[in-house]
Design a protein around this motif. Sequence first.
Motif, PDB file in Angstrom:
ATOM      1  N   ASP A  36       0.827  -1.208   0.000  1.00 48.78           N
ATOM      2  CA  ASP A  36       0.000   0.000   0.000  1.00 48.78           C
ATOM      3  C   ASP A  36       0.860   1.256   0.000  1.00 48.78           C
ATOM      4  O   ASP A  36       0.502   2.273  -0.602  1.00 48.78           O
ATOM      5  CB  ASP A  36      -0.965  -0.002   1.186  1.00 48.78           C
ATOM      6  N   ARG A  37       2.023   1.199   0.673  1.00 50.35           N
ATOM      7  CA  ARG A  37       2.944   2.339   0.681  1.00 50.35           C
ATOM      8  C   ARG A  37       3.502   2.569  -0.727  1.00 50.35           C
ATOM      9  O   ARG A  37       3.606   3.705  -1.200  1.00 50.35           O
ATOM     10  CB  ARG A  37       4.066   2.091   1.679  1.00 50.35           C
ATOM     11  N   GLU A  39       2.090   1.623  -3.552  1.00 49.27           N
ATOM     12  CA  GLU A  39       0.996   2.060  -4.426  1.00 49.27           C
ATOM     13  C   GLU A  39       0.667   3.531  -4.222  1.00 49.27           C
ATOM     14  O   GLU A  39       0.339   4.245  -5.177  1.00 49.27           O
ATOM     15  CB  GLU A  39      -0.237   1.191  -4.188  1.00 49.27           C
ATOM     16  N   GLU A  40       0.770   3.993  -2.978  1.00 52.24           N
ATOM     17  CA  GLU A  40       0.508   5.410  -2.702  1.00 52.24           C
ATOM     18  C   GLU A  40       1.478   6.298  -3.469  1.00 52.24           C
ATOM     19  O   GLU A  40       1.079   7.304  -4.082  1.00 52.24           O
ATOM     20  CB  GLU A  40       0.641   5.666  -1.191  1.00 52.24           C
ATOM     21  N   SER A  52       6.116  -5.724  -4.385  1.00 49.25           N
ATOM     22  CA  SER A  52       6.461  -6.028  -3.001  1.00 49.25           C
ATOM     23  C   SER A  52       7.530  -7.111  -2.941  1.00 49.25           C
ATOM     24  O   SER A  52       8.096  -7.364  -1.884  1.00 49.25           O
ATOM     25  CB  SER A  52       5.219  -6.486  -2.213  1.00 49.25           C
TER      26      SER A  52
END
Length: 347
Positions: A36-37, A39-40, A52
Amino acid sequence: MLKVGVVGLRRGRGLFRVFHNHRDTQVTAVCDLAVDRAEEVAVAFGIPEVYSDFEAFLRSGLDVVVIATPAPLHADQSVRAMEAGAHVLSEVPAAWSLEGCRRIVETAECTGCVYMMGENMNFYHYIREWKGRVQAGEIGEVFYAEAEYIHDCRKLMRDAQGGLTWRAEMPPIYYCTHSLGPVLDILEDRCTWAVGMATGTHTEPELGSIDMEVGLFRTAKGRVIKILCGFTVTRKPALHWQVFYGTEGTLENRRTPWEEAKVYRAGDERMGPIRAEASDPDAPPEATAGGHGTSEYYMVDGFIRAVLGGTPPIDVYRSMDYAAPGLCAHLSAQRGGEPVEVPDFRS
């Protein structure tokens, strides 16, 4: 246009921004265990590939890999990136062991890839200015220098779940490169012997982290250098501090933001103030994108120039000159202060 991938998007965000803004690079991939980091960042900056898994990331056709993961991973990931054909800019420290240093050097030699440890302190504006002053002989021949990096990092020693991070287990002197790198660069010298001592654990025993560690180094040119590092300490503000003693004077940094750096030259009545700015006042506006003043702008630009055929400002051997002495100083501390020879990886 060089294709760049950044792995580790906590610390790596600053370096990401510098590469993202550089005219000769395009960041095409980001990688983080917390997807998620990654993708942000990818969504915010339009990065096409998100990973990842580090091995999949390396297979994405990158020219350059920027390693900003936890320090114990740096050496192995640097080796794997170069084996995949990528040039490497790695966060400090370069390695967690002398064997890791050796593997990085051997891999760089075998692959021909550019390896550079990203010691940003070398590119602070005042460090570059002081190098000119010292090498011009303003304080004569320097025979002794000290530097300190003191920073209460206890908040970074626990993760969001309350577990301990790699910073809690790190011997403080492993992180000596912010202090030792600029001193050795200014003096154009390298360490040959190390003696180390550690305080043990006092400030926050449940962390198990060594409060402070000191390294005393003999150099190839016969100088003595003392480096102090402490990250489980009760002190604010944090500081980088240096002093150089020469045959014709002394050059010393300030210890707090409200003090001034100062110089004394033979014949002066007393020490006088000098400027010690982190940022180059003549740098372009985008030079502060990465943080740490303008240092990372110049550091990244020097690395890119090397990848495009120039000479690295910190080549693989110089990277180990900055990183290996701290490893040796900790070995010395473990052995009760017994001197430890610092390897020269050029041989």
